[in-house]
Design a protein around this motif. Structure first.
Motif, short mmCIF file in Angstrom:
data_model
loop_
_atom_site.label_atom_id
_atom_site.label_comp_id
_atom_site.label_asym_id
_atom_site.label_seq_id
_atom_site.Cartn_x
_atom_site.Cartn_y
_atom_site.Cartn_z
N UNK A 42 -11.18 15.43 4.99
CA UNK A 42 -10.20 15.32 4.00
C UNK A 42 -9.18 14.30 4.34
N UNK A 43 -8.81 14.25 5.81
CA UNK A 43 -7.96 12.84 6.34
C UNK A 43 -8.60 11.45 5.93
N UNK A 44 -9.93 11.10 5.82
CA UNK A 44 -10.29 9.74 5.44
C UNK A 44 -10.44 9.71 4.00
N UNK A 45 -10.82 10.49 2.86
CA UNK A 45 -10.04 10.39 1.87
C UNK A 45 -9.02 10.48 1.40
N UNK A 46 -8.13 11.55 2.30
CA UNK A 46 -6.40 11.18 1.73
C UNK A 46 -5.72 9.63 2.12
N UNK A 47 -6.35 8.76 2.94
CA UNK A 47 -6.25 7.57 3.32
C UNK A 47 -6.48 6.54 2.18
N UNK A 48 -7.60 6.95 1.20
CA UNK A 48 -8.15 6.65 0.44
C UNK A 48 -7.52 6.23 -0.64
N UNK A 49 -6.62 7.62 -0.94
CA UNK A 49 -5.71 7.93 -1.57
C UNK A 49 -4.46 7.38 -1.64
N UNK A 50 -3.71 7.19 -0.18
CA UNK A 50 -2.37 6.93 -0.20
C UNK A 50 -2.62 4.75 -0.48
N UNK A 51 -3.58 4.26 0.23
CA UNK A 51 -3.69 3.28 0.15
C UNK A 51 -3.51 2.69 -1.18
N UNK A 52 -5.13 3.78 -2.41
CA UNK A 52 -4.50 3.10 -3.68
C UNK A 52 -3.61 2.85 -4.29
N UNK A 53 -2.71 4.07 -4.05
CA UNK A 53 -1.10 4.50 -4.33
C UNK A 53 -0.11 3.31 -3.88
N UNK A 54 -0.15 2.88 -3.02
CA UNK A 54 0.63 1.83 -2.05
C UNK A 54 0.48 0.32 -2.78
N UNK A 55 -0.89 0.26 -3.23
CA UNK A 55 -0.90 -0.94 -3.89
C UNK A 55 -0.77 -0.76 -5.61
N UNK A 56 -0.67 0.45 -6.17
CA UNK A 56 -0.71 -0.05 -7.38
C UNK A 56 0.04 0.48 -7.89
N UNK A 57 1.28 0.98 -7.31
CA UNK A 57 2.53 1.41 -7.24
C UNK A 57 4.14 -0.08 -6.74
N UNK A 58 3.24 -0.58 -6.27
CA UNK A 58 4.16 -2.09 -6.47
C UNK A 58 4.10 -3.38 -7.16
N UNK A 59 4.81 -3.31 -7.51
CA UNK A 59 4.79 -4.56 -8.66
C UNK A 59 3.56 -5.65 -8.39
N UNK A 60 4.07 -6.29 -7.79
CA UNK A 60 3.37 -7.37 -7.23
C UNK A 60 2.73 -7.19 -6.27
N UNK A 61 2.41 -6.45 -5.43
CA UNK A 61 0.47 -6.00 -5.24
C UNK A 61 -0.76 -5.54 -5.96
N UNK A 62 -0.03 -5.10 -7.61
CA UNK A 62 -0.82 -4.57 -8.14
C UNK A 62 -1.26 -5.57 -8.78
N UNK A 63 -0.06 -6.40 -8.96
CA UNK A 63 -0.68 -7.78 -9.99
C UNK A 63 -1.33 -8.70 -9.43
N UNK A 64 -1.31 -8.99 -7.91
CA UNK A 64 -2.59 -9.57 -7.01
C UNK A 64 -3.75 -9.32 -6.96
N UNK A 65 -4.06 -7.84 -6.95
CA UNK A 65 -4.76 -6.96 -6.76
C UNK A 65 -5.49 -6.69 -7.95
N UNK A 66 -5.09 -7.24 -10.09
CA UNK A 66 -5.87 -6.89 -10.83
C UNK A 66 -6.09 -8.42 -10.69
N UNK A 67 -5.42 -9.75 -10.39
CA UNK A 67 -6.36 -11.02 -10.48
C UNK A 67 -7.49 -10.93 -9.96
N UNK A 68 -7.75 -10.55 -8.72
CA UNK A 68 -9.27 -10.53 -7.55
C UNK A 68 -9.98 -9.30 -7.83
N UNK A 69 -10.00 -8.19 -8.37
CA UNK A 69 -10.22 -7.30 -7.80
C UNK A 69 -11.90 -6.89 -7.78
#
Length: 314
Positions: A42-69
């Motif tokens: 559950x700790x591993x899954x929680x960290x994966x969810x946190x990482x995804x949220x940190x990227x997608x909730x930040x406008x700049x990080x999400x833009x970069x991620x979308x471009x290089x997904x």
């Protein structure tokens, strides 16, 4: 590595509010305090969810991620393996046994081939509904509309694959802007070449299968024609005009069955090839008059008699 959008179970068009709601729901589900019996997982899954949220909730990080997904998910440094179907094994009649619908027959084999190609593309489709819209190869009883829809789509096939795993350069390591632009250009050139080759492979396979279908249609016409000429002395129905009318009817039915619509010019060509051909004598006649005169010749009657006797013995 899983796609951040898949981790949070949201679409790639999700807004900030939808992302936040999805994160809270999954964070509550995988929080270690809520899963004491399996805290490590559950700790591993929680960290994966946190990482995804940190990227997608930040406008700049999400833009970069979308471009290089796709480079991140399927690039040379990812765990992705391209297991594309080798289609060259299907460019031969030996890959199927007959023209029926059994497991090893023409229609079943090629239907499975094109379904496999569509499933490969599904991974790279933005909307999975696209996969449902891909026309099927069908079977021996498929109507004209279905067959026409299949060839209309597949003869213009465009692969959905990005081929980022073929990139010679890892852009994630590039920090210099000028250098980044240069390597991205080289990567793009490699991908486009791979896409073009795959598109040509599939389109050529589609053309091959279509030619086989057309050959089967022609064969049925000739077989039907042979039967019409194997009866004894010519009754009224076997006269040239009546036979021609009957064969035209067969041709139209077969054209509809195998997914083709004959134009006027094509019909004329069919007339020349199919209707002015003497099966008994293996000769082609250019005009109806010459063909009709031939039917009353001694040479034709002798060959017709031999043909009839041979077929009766068989």
């Amino acid at each position: 590595m899983r796609c951040h959008y898949e981790v949070l179970d949201v679409s790639r068009n999700a807004n900030v509010s939808e992302i936040k709601i999805a994160y809270r729901k999954l964070a509550l589900k995988w929080h270690p305090d809520k899963n004491l019996e399996n805290s490590q997982y559950s700790k591993e899954q929680f960290q994966i969810v946190q990482q995804a949220y940190e990227i997608l909730s930040d406008r700049h990080e999400r833009t970069w991620y979308d471009s290089h997904r796709e480079q991140i998910l399927y690039g040379s440094n990812s765990e992705f393996q391209d297991n594309s179907l080798d289609v060259f094994q299907y460019f031969t009649s030996t890959c199927f046994k007959g023209y029926g619908d059994d497991e090893n027959d023409f229609y079943a084999i090629y239907r499975n081939v094109f379904e496999s190609i569509a499933k490969e593309d599904m991974t790279f489709m933005d909307e999975k509904e696209e996969f449902c819209a891909v026309p099927s190869f069908g079977n021996s009883k498929s109507d004209y509309e279905k067959v026409s829809e299949f060839y209309s789509y597949w003869l213009n096939y465009m692969t959905k694959k990005s081929y980022v795993w073929l990139d010679p350069h890892n852009i994630r390591k590039a920090r210099d802007r000028k250098y980044l632009k240069s390597v991205e250009k080289e990567n793009k050139k490699v991908r486009q070449k791979a896409k073009k080759e795959r598109n040509e492979e599939i389109r050529n396979l589609v053309a091959f299968s279509k030619n086989k279908r057309e050959a089967l249609r022609k064969q049925k016409i000739v077989e039907r024609q042979a039967k019409l000429f194997t009866f004894g002395a010519q009754p009224e129905w076997a006269k040239f005009d009546n036979v021609k009318s009957e064969l035209q009817k067969i041709d139209r039915n077969l054209a509809e069955q195998f997914g083709e619509e004959l134009s006027n010019s094509e019909c004329e060509e069919e007339d020349d090839f199919n209707y002015l051909y003497c099966v008994a004598c293996s000769k082609i006649y250019k005009t109806p008059k010459s063909f009709e005169n031939h039917e009353f010749s001694k040479h034709h009657k002798r060959n017709l008699k031999i043909l009839k006797e041979t077929m009766l013995e068989d």
